[in-house]
Design a protein around this motif. Sequence first.
Motif, PDB file in Angstrom:
ATOM      1  N   ALA A 184      21.561 -42.883  82.431  1.00 41.33           N
ATOM      2  CA  ALA A 184      21.459 -41.422  82.482  1.00 41.33           C
ATOM      3  C   ALA A 184      21.169 -40.943  83.901  1.00 41.33           C
ATOM      4  O   ALA A 184      21.733 -39.939  84.365  1.00 41.33           O
ATOM      5  N   GLY A 185      20.300 -41.686  84.590  1.00 37.07           N
ATOM      6  CA  GLY A 185      19.985 -41.305  85.968  1.00 37.07           C
ATOM      7  C   GLY A 185      21.174 -41.419  86.896  1.00 37.07           C
ATOM      8  O   GLY A 185      21.369 -40.593  87.791  1.00 37.07           O
ATOM      9  N   THR A 186      21.991 -42.426  86.665  1.00 34.49           N
ATOM     10  CA  THR A 186      23.191 -42.608  87.492  1.00 34.49           C
ATOM     11  C   THR A 186      24.149 -41.437  87.310  1.00 34.49           C
ATOM     12  O   THR A 186      24.706 -40.903  88.288  1.00 34.49           O
ATOM     13  N   VAL A 187      24.373 -41.053  86.049  1.00 36.00           N
ATOM     14  CA  VAL A 187      25.254 -39.911  85.770  1.00 36.00           C
ATOM     15  C   VAL A 187      24.701 -38.637  86.412  1.00 36.00           C
ATOM     16  O   VAL A 187      25.446 -37.817  86.982  1.00 36.00           O
ATOM     17  N   TRP A 188      23.387 -38.447  86.353  1.00 41.37           N
ATOM     18  CA  TRP A 188      22.760 -37.222  86.872  1.00 41.37           C
ATOM     19  C   TRP A 188      22.791 -37.148  88.403  1.00 41.37           C
ATOM     20  O   TRP A 188      23.061 -36.093  88.985  1.00 41.37           O
ATOM     21  N   ILE A 189      22.515 -38.299  89.048  1.00 44.01           N
ATOM     22  CA  ILE A 189      22.367 -38.301  90.511  1.00 44.01           C
ATOM     23  C   ILE A 189      23.689 -38.540  91.224  1.00 44.01           C
ATOM     24  O   ILE A 189      23.833 -38.228  92.408  1.00 44.01           O
ATOM     25  N   TRP A 190      24.690 -39.057  90.527  1.00 41.47           N
ATOM     26  CA  TRP A 190      25.938 -39.465  91.190  1.00 41.47           C
ATOM     27  C   TRP A 190      26.556 -38.367  92.071  1.00 41.47           C
ATOM     28  O   TRP A 190      26.993 -38.664  93.193  1.00 41.47           O
ATOM     29  N   PRO A 191      26.630 -37.102  91.617  1.00 41.06           N
ATOM     30  CA  PRO A 191      27.237 -36.074  92.484  1.00 41.06           C
ATOM     31  C   PRO A 191      26.524 -35.929  93.832  1.00 41.06           C
ATOM     32  O   PRO A 191      27.158 -35.621  94.850  1.00 41.06           O
ATOM     33  N   ARG A 192      25.220 -36.182  93.844  1.00 41.35           N
ATOM     34  CA  ARG A 192      24.478 -36.063  95.103  1.00 41.35           C
ATOM     35  C   ARG A 192      24.753 -37.228  96.050  1.00 41.35           C
ATOM     36  O   ARG A 192      24.447 -37.146  97.237  1.00 41.35           O
ATOM     37  N   LEU A 193      25.315 -38.297  95.485  1.00 38.21           N
ATOM     38  CA  LEU A 193      25.591 -39.476  96.311  1.00 38.21           C
ATOM     39  C   LEU A 193      27.082 -39.616  96.606  1.00 38.21           C
ATOM     40  O   LEU A 193      27.561 -40.705  96.911  1.00 38.21           O
ATOM     41  N   ALA A 194      27.804 -38.509  96.477  1.00 37.48           N
ATOM     42  CA  ALA A 194      29.253 -38.560  96.650  1.00 37.48           C
ATOM     43  C   ALA A 194      29.681 -38.551  98.111  1.00 37.48           C
ATOM     44  O   ALA A 194      30.872 -38.623  98.407  1.00 37.48           O
ATOM     45  N   ARG A 195      28.729 -38.442  99.012  1.00 33.25           N
ATOM     46  CA  ARG A 195      29.096 -38.412 100.433  1.00 33.25           C
ATOM     47  C   ARG A 195      29.494 -39.802 100.916  1.00 33.25           C
ATOM     48  O   ARG A 195      29.269 -40.796 100.253  1.00 33.25           O
ATOM     49  N   ALA A 196      30.064 -39.813 102.141  1.00 29.41           N
ATOM     50  CA  ALA A 196      30.528 -41.072 102.728  1.00 29.41           C
ATOM     51  C   ALA A 196      29.518 -41.684 103.682  1.00 29.41           C
ATOM     52  O   ALA A 196      29.835 -42.616 104.412  1.00 29.41           O
ATOM     53  N   THR A 197      28.278 -41.184 103.677  1.00 33.57           N
ATOM     54  CA  THR A 197      27.254 -41.726 104.573  1.00 33.57           C
ATOM     55  C   THR A 197      26.774 -43.074 104.051  1.00 33.57           C
ATOM     56  O   THR A 197      26.901 -43.389 102.862  1.00 33.57           O
ATOM     57  N   TRP A 198      26.157 -43.877 104.926  1.00 30.70           N
ATOM     58  CA  TRP A 198      25.692 -45.198 104.515  1.00 30.70           C
ATOM     59  C   TRP A 198      24.570 -45.095 103.483  1.00 30.70           C
ATOM     60  O   TRP A 198      24.453 -45.952 102.605  1.00 30.70           O
ATOM     61  N   ARG A 199      23.770 -44.025 103.600  1.00 27.46           N
ATOM     62  CA  ARG A 199      22.691 -43.858 102.630  1.00 27.46           C
ATOM     63  C   ARG A 199      23.253 -43.545 101.238  1.00 27.46           C
ATOM     64  O   ARG A 199      22.763 -44.063 100.231  1.00 27.46           O
ATOM     65  N   ALA A 200      24.275 -42.711 101.153  1.00 29.92           N
ATOM     66  CA  ALA A 200      24.873 -42.373  99.862  1.00 29.92           C
ATOM     67  C   ALA A 200      25.561 -43.589  99.241  1.00 29.92           C
ATOM     68  O   ALA A 200      25.432 -43.857  98.039  1.00 29.92           O
ATOM     69  N   VAL A 201      26.296 -44.347 100.064  1.00 30.81           N
ATOM     70  CA  VAL A 201      26.961 -45.548  99.561  1.00 30.81           C
ATOM     71  C   VAL A 201      25.926 -46.564  99.064  1.00 30.81           C
ATOM     72  O   VAL A 201      26.073 -47.157  97.994  1.00 30.81           O
ATOM     73  N   SER A 202      24.866 -46.751  99.857  1.00 30.37           N
ATOM     74  CA  SER A 202      23.806 -47.683  99.450  1.00 30.37           C
ATOM     75  C   SER A 202      23.160 -47.240  98.144  1.00 30.37           C
ATOM     76  O   SER A 202      22.831 -48.061  97.271  1.00 30.37           O
ATOM     77  N   GLY A 203      22.979 -45.936  97.985  1.00 25.88           N
ATOM     78  CA  GLY A 203      22.389 -45.416  96.747  1.00 25.88           C
ATOM     79  C   GLY A 203      23.266 -45.682  95.549  1.00 25.88           C
ATOM     80  O   GLY A 203      22.772 -46.065  94.469  1.00 25.88           O
ATOM     81  N   ARG A 204      24.594 -45.483  95.706  1.00 24.18           N
ATOM     82  CA  ARG A 204      25.504 -45.752  94.591  1.00 24.18           C
ATOM     83  C   ARG A 204      25.488 -47.231  94.207  1.00 24.18           C
ATOM     84  O   ARG A 204      25.454 -47.585  93.018  1.00 24.18           O
ATOM     85  N   VAL A 205      25.515 -48.093  95.216  1.00 26.60           N
ATOM     86  CA  VAL A 205      25.495 -49.537  94.956  1.00 26.60           C
ATOM     87  C   VAL A 205      24.207 -49.932  94.241  1.00 26.60           C
ATOM     88  O   VAL A 205      24.212 -50.698  93.268  1.00 26.60           O
ATOM     89  N   ALA A 206      23.074 -49.380  94.717  1.00 31.65           N
ATOM     90  CA  ALA A 206      21.787 -49.730  94.111  1.00 31.65           C
ATOM     91  C   ALA A 206      21.708 -49.273  92.657  1.00 31.65           C
ATOM     92  O   ALA A 206      21.224 -50.011  91.782  1.00 31.65           O
ATOM     93  N   LEU A 207      22.187 -48.053  92.376  1.00 33.96           N
ATOM     94  CA  LEU A 207      22.161 -47.550  91.008  1.00 33.96           C
ATOM     95  C   LEU A 207      23.046 -48.386  90.075  1.00 33.96           C
ATOM     96  O   LEU A 207      22.651 -48.731  88.964  1.00 33.96           O
ATOM     97  N   LEU A 208      24.266 -48.698  90.527  1.00 31.12           N
ATOM     98  CA  LEU A 208      25.163 -49.501  89.712  1.00 31.12           C
ATOM     99  C   LEU A 208      24.596 -50.898  89.459  1.00 31.12           C
ATOM    100  O   LEU A 208      24.648 -51.419  88.335  1.00 31.12           O
ATOM    101  N   LEU A 209      24.033 -51.487  90.512  1.00 31.96           N
ATOM    102  CA  LEU A 209      23.474 -52.828  90.377  1.00 31.96           C
ATOM    103  C   LEU A 209      22.287 -52.837  89.412  1.00 31.96           C
ATOM    104  O   LEU A 209      22.197 -53.686  88.521  1.00 31.96           O
ATOM    105  N   ALA A 210      21.394 -51.863  89.574  1.00 31.21           N
ATOM    106  CA  ALA A 210      20.215 -51.793  88.708  1.00 31.21           C
ATOM    107  C   ALA A 210      20.607 -51.560  87.248  1.00 31.21           C
ATOM    108  O   ALA A 210      20.034 -52.155  86.332  1.00 31.21           O
ATOM    109  N   THR A 211      21.601 -50.696  87.031  1.00 31.46           N
ATOM    110  CA  THR A 211      22.047 -50.414  85.664  1.00 31.46           C
ATOM    111  C   THR A 211      22.655 -51.651  85.027  1.00 31.46           C
ATOM    112  O   THR A 211      22.377 -51.969  83.858  1.00 31.46           O
ATOM    113  N   GLN A 212      23.469 -52.366  85.776  1.00 29.75           N
ATOM    114  CA  GLN A 212      24.105 -53.564  85.222  1.00 29.75           C
ATOM    115  C   GLN A 212      23.080 -54.670  84.961  1.00 29.75           C
ATOM    116  O   GLN A 212      23.164 -55.370  83.947  1.00 29.75           O
ATOM    117  N   VAL A 213      22.116 -54.822  85.853  1.00 28.49           N
ATOM    118  CA  VAL A 213      21.072 -55.827  85.636  1.00 28.49           C
ATOM    119  C   VAL A 213      20.295 -55.511  84.359  1.00 28.49           C
ATOM    120  O   VAL A 213      20.029 -56.391  83.530  1.00 28.49           O
TER     121      VAL A 213
END
Length: 374
Positions: free
Chosen positions: A21-50
């Motif tokens: 649920a958090g990934t769906v909610w926060i994803w639009p805020r992480l849609a940028r191409a900055t390294w922080r946004a990319v890192s955030g998307r990777v971290a959320l996906l990894l945590a959800t899958q784990v």
Amino acid sequence: MGLTSDKVLVLAVGSAVLLFAGTVWIWPRLARATWRAVSGRVALLLATQVALFASLGLAANQSFGFYASWADLFGQETGQGVVVDHAGRFGDGPVQVVGTTRALGTSGSLPRKSGQVQQVNVVGRTTHIVTPAYVYLPPEYFQPGQHTRRFPTAVILTGYPGTARSLVDKLHYPRTARELAQEGRMEPMILVMLRPTVAPPRDTECVDVPGGPRAETFFAKDLPDALRAHYRVSAKPGGLGIAGDSTGGYCALKLAMHHPGVYAAGAGLSPYYKAPIDPTTGDLFHGDKTLRNRADLRWFLDHEPAPDTSLLVSSSKVGETNYKATLEFIKRVEATHLTRISSIILDSGGHNFNTWKREIPAMLQWLSGRLTVR
């Protein structure tokens, strides 16, 4: 919280749901191409899958009883067990009773009506192996007028790693045995349920490892001696059988074949026919060719005198990898003209508890018909 705790499973599932649920909610805020946004998307996906895989793994472990504790899961279970003496209550001996419960799925608390499951430690007098087990005593064991009666007995082994408790509350051996006896489809029987892993975490494959655990001697001598000393089992050959699934099935067949004077019958559910060598077993034979060959059941049938015992094997035409090997094993046994062989072949069924639960009633009836008490 323990590995098999419901709280751990609920926590893992809850974490997976919240992270999704958090990934769906926060994803639009992480849609940028900055390294922080990319890192955030990777971290959320990894945590959800784990969290998702952890939930699935915990649920599967609770259903199939692969590991009993965190230490067991991570290979840190190295203790040989502790003998608890209860001389004042249960008496000394090679079987130490540490707790009792009624069989699951039965009504009433009196052993003479529902039977009893005892949690015990079995002490190997010659091998010095100490291992936990569960012993099911049927209602007849406690009933008036039956105090001198001896009962046929079956040793039931899990797979590897497995837990002895899973034989009680996942595969329902005591409940099934009680129902079959009530219906007159088998004799009341004592069940001794334990892991073949008597030196955890090592998978000894019920082999007397040179310089290591003497697992085969424990099952062929120490365990039968302990049972005769503590319970009203048959004092002579013919009243003791052995069965198991997967690794336990291989061990059951091997012990019945190697020691027909001890085990009158052996049943393997989804067994294999040769001891594997892998990281869980280590070097089982230490270059001893004779020991290695004897652990290969097909070699044994071809080169050793045929054992006077009864064997049962099971497989599935679809879903089991041992189907062809099982058919080959049956032909080899038939060629001996002395060893008896029976089989349960399902049209489909995987290497899992659901398949074995479909085979256990027929297996127990078969085993009961081949054990005699004298």
